[in-house]
Scaffold this motif. Structure first.
Motif, PDB file in Angstrom:
ATOM      1  N   ASP A  73       0.825  -1.210   0.000  1.00  0.00           N
ATOM      2  CA  ASP A  73       0.000   0.000   0.000  1.00  0.00           C
ATOM      3  C   ASP A  73       0.860   1.261   0.000  1.00  0.00           C
ATOM      4  N   SER A 119      -4.244  -6.340  -3.633  1.00  0.00           N
ATOM      5  CA  SER A 119      -5.480  -7.115  -3.709  1.00  0.00           C
ATOM      6  C   SER A 119      -5.203  -8.611  -3.590  1.00  0.00           C
ATOM      7  N   LEU A 265     -14.279  -4.324   1.641  1.00  0.00           N
ATOM      8  CA  LEU A 265     -13.926  -2.960   1.244  1.00  0.00           C
ATOM      9  C   LEU A 265     -12.989  -2.966   0.045  1.00  0.00           C
ATOM     10  N   CYS A 266     -12.088  -3.927  -0.005  1.00  0.00           N
ATOM     11  CA  CYS A 266     -11.199  -4.051  -1.163  1.00  0.00           C
ATOM     12  C   CYS A 266     -11.998  -4.252  -2.440  1.00  0.00           C
ATOM     13  N   PHE A 269     -13.952  -0.927  -3.357  1.00  0.00           N
ATOM     14  CA  PHE A 269     -13.134   0.179  -3.843  1.00  0.00           C
ATOM     15  C   PHE A 269     -12.444  -0.130  -5.171  1.00  0.00           C
ATOM     16  N   GLN A 307      -9.152   3.936  -5.195  1.00  0.00           N
ATOM     17  CA  GLN A 307      -7.935   3.155  -4.943  1.00  0.00           C
ATOM     18  C   GLN A 307      -7.142   3.746  -3.783  1.00  0.00           C
ATOM     19  N   ASN A 310      -8.788   2.933  -0.533  1.00  0.00           N
ATOM     20  CA  ASN A 310      -8.602   1.530  -0.193  1.00  0.00           C
ATOM     21  C   ASN A 310      -7.233   1.278   0.443  1.00  0.00           C
ATOM     22  N   CYS A 311      -6.205   1.953  -0.055  1.00  0.00           N
ATOM     23  CA  CYS A 311      -4.851   1.750   0.473  1.00  0.00           C
ATOM     24  C   CYS A 311      -4.609   2.510   1.769  1.00  0.00           C
ATOM     25  N   THR A 314      -7.030   0.997   6.030  1.00  0.00           N
ATOM     26  CA  THR A 314      -6.913  -0.244   6.797  1.00  0.00           C
ATOM     27  C   THR A 314      -6.615   0.023   8.269  1.00  0.00           C
TER      28      THR A 314
END
Length: 346
Positions: A73, A119, A265-266, A269, A307, A310-311, A314
Motif C-alpha cells: 500500500d 489485492s 472494502l477491497c 473500492f 484506490q 482503499n490503500c 486499513t
C-alpha cells in the motif's frame, strides 16, 4: 492494461460530452486535493501499521501478511502521489523531459502493479483466515511462518510480470516538437505492441482482478458462515465449563470479522475500476481514441480516488476491530509521548 485503456494519457484531449471547466475541476479536486491529502494520511498510517505488527510479533502468519499488505500500500500511495502531482494544471505538458501524458501512463502502470499486489495479498490473508476457521487444528501445520513469508515474496515477484508487456512493447527515443522547438524523450510503440498488450489486458485487467474478487467473496462467505456457527456454539456452551475454548472462539471471530471487512472494502473500492476497464475492452467508443474518451478520463479520476482510499483506510479497520492492535497502538503513542516529554526536559 492495453493501449485501448490508457485513458490517463488523454488529459488534454478534446472534450465532446463533458465541459472542459467541469472536467478540470473534478480532475484537480479528486486527484490533486482529495487523493493527495488521503494519500499522505495513508502513507503515515501504513508506516504505523508496519510498526504495530512488528511489535505484535510474527508468530501469527496473518501479521506477516498484513505487514506485506502495508508495504504494498505504501508503494501504491507513493507512486499515486507522484501521479497526482503530475495531474496538476501547474505542470504543463512539455515542461518535463517526457510528455506529461506519457509520464502519467508510466506512473499508472506502477500504481497498477502495487494495487494488484495489495489485492492478491488481501485475498491470501482472507484465505489464510478461512483455513484458520475451517481447519483450526491443522492450519498451523499447513501454513507455517516460513510458508507465509515465501508466499508473500512470491506474490511481489510474480506480479512484477505485470510490468513486462509495456516494457516489451515500448521503446524510448527522442522526438522533436516543432511547435515548441524542443527535443524530448518519447515512448514509441513497437509494431507488435497491440497484440502483446491485448494478451496482457486479458490476464491483468480481466482474469486477475475478477479472480481475486472471487477468492475474496468465497473466503469471506465461508468465514461469515463459520463465524455464525461459532457464535451459536459459544452461546450454547457453559462459560464456566469451557471458558478457554470460549475465549479462543471469540479471538477467531474478531479476527475473521476484521479480515472479512478488509476483503469486502477491497472489492467495493477496486471493482469500479475493473468494471470500467472491462467496458473499455469491449466498447470501442471508450478507448483512447474513441468518442467517449473524455468521459472515460473523468471516471478514472473517481476510480483513482477509490484506490487511494482503499490503500489508506486499513488502519481504521485494524484499530476498530482488533483489541491487540489497539492496545499496541496506545502503547506506542504513550512511549512516544514519554520520550518527547523527556527530550523536552533535557
Amino acid at each position: 492494461m492495453s493501449t485501448s485503456n490508457l485513458t490517463t494519457t488523454s488529459l488534454n484531449a478534446s472534450y465532446i460530452f463533458i465541459d472542459p471547466v467541469l472536467f478540470d475541476f473534478f480532475r484537480v479536486f479528486n486527484l490533486c486535493i482529495l487523493a493527495f491529502i488521503i494519500g499522505v494520511f495513508g502513507i503515515a498510517a501504513n508506516f504505523i501499521n508496519i510498526c504495530v505488527f512488528r511489535k505484535l510479533g510474527y508468530r501469527d502468519g496473518v501479521n506477516i501478511t498484513l505487514t506485506a499488505l502495508a508495504v504494498s500500500d505504501i508503494g501504491a500511495l507513493l507512486s499515486q502521489e507522484f501521479y497526482n502531482i503530475l495531474a496538476t494544471p501547474m505542470i504543463q505538458e512539455y515542461d518535463l523531459l517526457l510528455t506529461k501524458g506519457q509520464l502519467i501512463t508510466v506512473m499508472h502502470y506502477i500504481v497498477g502493479y502495487f494495487v494488484r499486489v495489495s489485492s492478491v495479498i488481501t485475498s491470501f490473508a482472507s484465505l489464510e483466515r478461512c483455513l484458520c476457521v475451517v481447519l483450526p487444528l491443522k492450519v498451523k501445520t499447513i501454513i507455517t511462518t516460513r510458508v507465509v513469508v515465501v508466499y508473500n515474496v512470491i506474490i511481489f515477484l510474480v506480479l512484477s510480470l505485470y510490468m513486462l508487456p509495456p516494457y516489451y512493447s515500448l521503446y524510448l527515443d527522442v522526438k522533436f516538437l516543432p511547435g515548441y522547438n524542443k527535443t524530448i524523450w518519447y515512448f514509441f510503440y513497437q509494431p507488435y505492441s497491440e497484440r502483446v498488450l491485448k494478451i496482457s489486458y486479458n490476464i491483468t485487467d480481466l482474469a486477475l482482478p475478477y479472480g481475486t474478487f472471487f477468492v475474496l467473496l468465497l473466503c469471506s462467505s465461508i468465514i461469515y458462515i463459520k463465524i455464525k456457527m461459532m457464535s451459536e456454539w459459544r452461546r450454547s456452551i457453559s462459560s464456566a465449563r469451557s471458558r478457554a475454548a470460549n475465549q479462543a472462539s471469540v479471538k477467531e471471530i474478531k479476527s475473521g470479522v476484521m479480515l472479512v471487512t478488509v476483503s469486502l472494502l477491497c472489492i467495493c473500492f477496486l471493482a469500479p475500476e475493473a468494471a470500467l476497464f472491462t467496458a473499455a475492452g469491449f466498447v470501442r467508443e471508450m478507448k483512447q481514441d474513441g468518442i467517449y474518451k473524455d468521459v472515460m478520463s473523468l471516471v478514472v479520476t473517481f476510480t483513482t480516488l477509490l484506490q487511494t482510499i482503499n490503500c489508506s483506510t486499513t488502519i481504521l479497520i485494524y484499530y476498530k476491530m482488533s483489541s491487540k492492535y489497539r492496545d499496541e497502538f496506545h502503547r506506542m503513542i504513550q512511549k512516544y509521548r514519554l520520550r518527547s516529554k523527556f527530550c523536552s526536559l533535557k
